[in-house]
Design a protein around this motif. Structure first.
Motif, PDB file in Angstrom:
ATOM      1  N   ARG A  42       0.811  -1.207   0.000  1.00 43.97           N
ATOM      2  CA  ARG A  42       0.000   0.000   0.000  1.00 43.97           C
ATOM      3  C   ARG A  42       0.843   1.255   0.000  1.00 43.97           C
ATOM      4  O   ARG A  42       1.789   1.388   0.740  1.00 43.97           O
ATOM      5  N   GLY A  43       0.502   2.208  -0.882  1.00 46.21           N
ATOM      6  CA  GLY A  43       1.071   3.550  -0.835  1.00 46.21           C
ATOM      7  C   GLY A  43       0.035   4.484  -0.232  1.00 46.21           C
ATOM      8  O   GLY A  43       0.146   4.919   0.913  1.00 46.21           O
ATOM      9  N   ILE A  44      -1.005   4.778  -1.012  1.00 50.63           N
ATOM     10  CA  ILE A  44      -2.161   5.538  -0.534  1.00 50.63           C
ATOM     11  C   ILE A  44      -3.419   4.888  -1.090  1.00 50.63           C
ATOM     12  O   ILE A  44      -3.374   4.196  -2.105  1.00 50.63           O
ATOM     13  N   GLY A 104       2.106   7.920   3.921  1.00 52.09           N
ATOM     14  CA  GLY A 104       1.667   8.113   2.536  1.00 52.09           C
ATOM     15  C   GLY A 104       1.779   9.542   2.038  1.00 52.09           C
ATOM     16  O   GLY A 104       1.302   9.865   0.949  1.00 52.09           O
ATOM     17  N   THR A 140       4.142   9.795  -1.142  1.00 51.05           N
ATOM     18  CA  THR A 140       3.491   9.125  -2.270  1.00 51.05           C
ATOM     19  C   THR A 140       2.418  10.021  -2.872  1.00 51.05           C
ATOM     20  O   THR A 140       2.298  10.138  -4.103  1.00 51.05           O
ATOM     21  N   THR A 141       1.640  10.679  -2.024  1.00 51.48           N
ATOM     22  CA  THR A 141       0.609  11.597  -2.513  1.00 51.48           C
ATOM     23  C   THR A 141       1.234  12.724  -3.320  1.00 51.48           C
ATOM     24  O   THR A 141       0.771  13.054  -4.426  1.00 51.48           O
ATOM     25  N   GLY A 199      -2.018   5.474   4.789  1.00 45.36           N
ATOM     26  CA  GLY A 199      -2.387   5.733   3.407  1.00 45.36           C
ATOM     27  C   GLY A 199      -3.784   6.265   3.192  1.00 45.36           C
ATOM     28  O   GLY A 199      -4.211   6.454   2.051  1.00 45.36           O
TER      29      GLY A 199
END
Length: 290
Positions: free
Chosen positions: A17-19, A41, A44-45, A205
């Protein structure tokens, strides 16, 4: 008008999982804090917003333009400071910021000189010889030299000494007063409360809350410390009291509720010292994470 708009933005790295389903807007002229611990996260966002990585699903737009399809057009009006920087070590600072300015096709010598002076950045030094803090200053100059309409900052103060941090916040407030929108990602929550209007709280995330800082404080606990000649056992056993600790004639606790009720309890004691404080943003944040 929304400068940034995210709709169910999701990014997975394989099975990791990232977001997931991140949705929120950042309005014109707003300073939004994006808060959460490392690994929540945040980066990543930001990287998805900047088209440095592509989303698994969902969408994101800046200035009403698709962040992936129109990334080059968007970049003209965005200043970005990453959490970690990597530069050409053999360049001088002047050469590097000049190279960054050339990407916009305009002369920003006056702005570069102003920012460098305010941040106490020596333009003649080689990148390889700079400390972490001075490399961060280079990143700040590169991000702000073109007076962007949107400033995206990812852990921007790491490595900066307190005096430079204060000058940096002053610069951001000035840019915001000129109309710039600021997206400020950090896990140092005391920084966020200095400059932001609202905060989006991210956990694992996902967005778990979007609040005005004033609302976070208003709907949270109060920190209370009281000292009295005698505090009978159980005197503050009442609804809303948590984290109660008593040592001799002093007691400390967190309280959520009508302050008049706890003051009534205190009035029955011979109190000689009392503190009622707002909790720090860190304490509020931990409340959201429990």
């Amino acid at each position: 008008m929304s400068v940034i708009e995210l709709k169910n933005l999701t990014k997975f790295y394989g099975s990791q999982r990232g977001i997931e389903n991140v949705s929120f807007n950042v309005e014109q002229g707003e300073v939004l804090g994006f808060i959460g611990p490392n690994g929540a996260g945040k980066s990543t966002t930001i990287r998805t917003l900047l088209a440095l990585i592509h989303p698994t699903s969902g969408s994101a737009s800046i200035f009403g333009k698709d962040c992936i399809k129109e990334a080059a057009e968007i970049a003209k009006d965005v200043g970005y400071l990453p959490s970690e920087t990597a530069y050409y070590d053999n360049m001088t600072v002047r050469e590097l910021v000049g190279y960054a300015a050339d990407l916009y096709g305009k002369n920003f010598d006056d702005k570069i000189a102003e920012l460098s002076k305010r941040l106490n950045l020596d333009l003649s030094r080689k990148i390889a010889d700079l400390s972490l803090g001075n490399k961060k200053k280079v990143g700040i100059v590169c991000a702000l030299l073109h007076s962007p309409k949107l400033i995206i900052l990812d852990e921007p103060t790491s490595g900066l000494d307190p005096l430079v941090q204060q000058e940096f916040f002053d610069i951001l407030k000035e840019e915001n007063a000129k109309g710039a929108t600021i997206f400020f990602s950090s896990h140092v929550l005391s920084e966020v409360q200095k400059i932001c209007d609202r905060v989006a709280i991210v956990k694992d995330g996902k967005i778990i809350g979007i609040k005005k800082i004033s609302e976070l404080r208003a709907n949270s606990h109060k920190k209370i410390s009281v000292a009295a000649d005698v505090i009978p056992d159980g005197h503050f056993d009442m609804q809303g009291v948590t984290n109660y600790k008593q040592e001799g004639k002093s007691a400390t606790f967190m309280y959520m509720g009508n302050v008049a009720d706890v003051l009534k309890k205190m009035s029955a004691l011979n109190v000689y010292d009392v503190f009622i404080e707002e909790p720090t943003l860190e304490e509020i944040f931990m409340h959201y994470y429990k």
